[in-house]
Design an enzyme around this catalytic site. Structure first.
Site, PDB file in Angstrom:
ATOM      1  N   CYS A   1     -10.955   3.629   0.225  1.00  0.00           N
ATOM      2  CA  CYS A   1      -9.517   3.760   0.487  1.00  0.00           C
ATOM      3  C   CYS A   1      -9.214   2.883   1.690  1.00  0.00           C
ATOM      4  CB  CYS A   1      -9.190   5.224   0.794  1.00  0.00           C
ATOM      5  SG  CYS A   1      -7.518   5.497   1.407  1.00  0.00           S
TER       6      CYS A   1
ATOM      7  N   ASP B   1       0.866  -1.178   0.000  1.00  0.00           N
ATOM      8  CA  ASP B   1       0.000   0.000   0.000  1.00  0.00           C
ATOM      9  C   ASP B   1       0.903   1.229   0.000  1.00  0.00           C
ATOM     10  OD1 ASP B   1      -2.283   1.680   0.235  1.00  0.00           O
ATOM     11  OD2 ASP B   1      -2.095   1.733   2.411  1.00  0.00           O
ATOM     12  N   SER B   2       0.297   2.367  -0.302  1.00  0.00           N
ATOM     13  CA  SER B   2       1.046   3.628  -0.232  1.00  0.00           C
ATOM     14  C   SER B   2       1.450   3.936   1.204  1.00  0.00           C
ATOM     15  CB  SER B   2       0.155   4.759  -0.737  1.00  0.00           C
ATOM     16  OG  SER B   2      -0.989   4.853   0.092  1.00  0.00           O
TER      17      SER B   2
ATOM     18  N   GLU C   1      -1.494   8.662   8.385  1.00  0.00           N
ATOM     19  CA  GLU C   1      -0.065   8.325   8.341  1.00  0.00           C
ATOM     20  C   GLU C   1       0.702   8.994   9.488  1.00  0.00           C
ATOM     21  OE1 GLU C   1       1.899   6.351   6.150  1.00  0.00           O
ATOM     22  OE2 GLU C   1      -0.036   5.552   5.547  1.00  0.00           O
TER      23      GLU C   1
ATOM     24  N   HIS D   1      -7.121   3.057   3.939  1.00  0.00           N
ATOM     25  CA  HIS D   1      -6.825   3.752   5.198  1.00  0.00           C
ATOM     26  C   HIS D   1      -8.103   4.021   6.003  1.00  0.00           C
ATOM     27  CE1 HIS D   1      -2.922   4.630   3.369  1.00  0.00           C
ATOM     28  NE2 HIS D   1      -2.516   5.194   4.494  1.00  0.00           N
TER      29      HIS D   1
ATOM     30  N   CYS E   1      -4.485  -1.245  -1.972  1.00  0.00           N
ATOM     31  CA  CYS E   1      -4.615   0.201  -2.165  1.00  0.00           C
ATOM     32  C   CYS E   1      -5.565   0.409  -3.339  1.00  0.00           C
ATOM     33  CB  CYS E   1      -3.231   0.770  -2.476  1.00  0.00           C
ATOM     34  SG  CYS E   1      -3.205   2.509  -2.891  1.00  0.00           S
TER      35      CYS E   1
HETATM   36  N1  DGL Z   1      -4.696   3.236   0.969  1.00  0.00           N
HETATM   37  C1  DGL Z   1      -4.687   3.968  -0.280  1.00  0.00           C
HETATM   38  C2  DGL Z   1      -5.984   3.651  -1.033  1.00  0.00           C
HETATM   39  O1  DGL Z   1      -6.633   2.662  -0.758  1.00  0.00           O
HETATM   40  C3  DGL Z   1      -4.395   5.400  -0.016  1.00  0.00           C
HETATM   41  C4  DGL Z   1      -4.000   6.121  -1.250  1.00  0.00           C
HETATM   42  C5  DGL Z   1      -3.172   7.325  -1.054  1.00  0.00           C
HETATM   43  O2  DGL Z   1      -2.025   7.162  -0.606  1.00  0.00           O
HETATM   44  O3  DGL Z   1      -3.632   8.407  -1.380  1.00  0.00           O
HETATM   45  O4  DGL Z   1      -6.372   4.344  -1.943  1.00  0.00           O
END
Ligand code: DGL
Length: 264
Positions: free
Chosen positions: A185, A12-13, A153, A187, A75
């Site tokens: 998302c 993931d990011s 984050e 997160h 993600c």
């Molecule tokens: N967890 C990522 C998602 O599902 C976050 C994306 C981001 O870093 O903007 O989209």
């Protein structure tokens, strides 16, 4: 070498994809996992499609080099922008995650559903195509969750700033009578307690975590990659390219996880 004994790779990011890892960990207790948190480059949602593909390639190669037998793109932003590229360029099977607008469309009674996701997800072709397949009677209220990923984050999940942003994004959806809210998302499941306070008990909050874990199991089984060894202690390694303290907090209920800060 028996590939089925190799780990599942997840990226993931940032730390949000751990909401997916938790589902996989529970559903597939025999599997080893390697999770890659590219927190240094979060948020992906503000980047161009080409940049998201480039970062997804880097993450994929990191996991393939560590022997992963399957990769979960945990993600929505990376899935909606890069999964076609990844599937066309690597032989390892990929599992992606997309906003659960279909289940929401089947659940809604008001015929109005809300979706909170990143700009990168909402602007993607894949999301546009999925929305176009939904019953035309249903209105989808899209909202970019600008700033939410950064706050998570930075460990500010329960901050005043978070409440202010969520209220700003969700109140207009309530005015438009949504009865289902899609969290687009990975997160955002960490925000469910705050979201619940704002939307009340009657709005169904839908995320795709469990569906992704079930799909992972299904594909592993189809490719004869399920680890059938009964294990009592699997290896679950988390790599992060930023300070690991927020990740440690998020995983504090899990024993047997290793978290390593590395530069990549
Ligand atoms: N967890 C990522 C998602 O599902 C976050 C994306 C981001 O870093 O903007 O989209």
């Amino acid at each position: 070498m028996d590939i089925s004994k190799q780990p599942i790779g997840i990226f993931d990011s940032g730390i949000g994809g751990t909401s997916i890892w938790k589902e996989i960990f529970e559903l597939l207790p025999n599997e080893d996992t390697i999770y890659l948190s590219d927190s240094k480059n979060a948020p992906y949602g503000e980047k161009s499609k080409d940049q998201i593909i480039e970062l997804s390639v880097k993450n994929t190669e990191f996991l393939i080099n560590r022997g992963c037998k399957l990769i979960v793109v945990a993600c929505n932003t990376a899935t909606t922008n890069a999964i076609d590229y990844l599937r066309n360029n690597y032989t390892v099977p990929f599992i992606g995650i997309e906003p659960a607008i279909k289940p929401a469309s089947l659940h809604t009674k008001t015929n109005v559903i809300g979706i909170l996701a990143t700009k990168g997800t909402l602007n993607s072709n894949l999301f546009e195509e999925s929305s176009a397949r939904i019953n035309k009677q249903i209105t989808i209220i899209e909202q970019i969750g600008e700033g939410l990923v950064n706050l998570i984050e930075n460990g500010a999940i329960n901050s005043e700033e978070m409440t202010v942003l969520l209220t700003k994004y969700l109140k207009p959806m309530l005015t438009k009578k949504i009865d289902s809210l899609v969290l687009g998302c990975t997160h955002y499941p960490y925000l469910i307690p705050q979201i619940r306070k704002i939307v009340g008990k009657d709005v169904k909050i839908i995320d795709s975590g469990n569906a992704v874990a079930r799909q992972t199991k299904h594909i592993l089984s189809e490719y004869y990659l399920l680890n059938t060894n009964i294990k009592f202690d699997t290896s679950n390694i988390f790599y992060i390219n930023k300070d690991k303290s927020v990740l440690e907090k998020i995983l504090s209920n899990f024993t047997g996880v290793t978290i390593e800060e590395i530069d990549f």
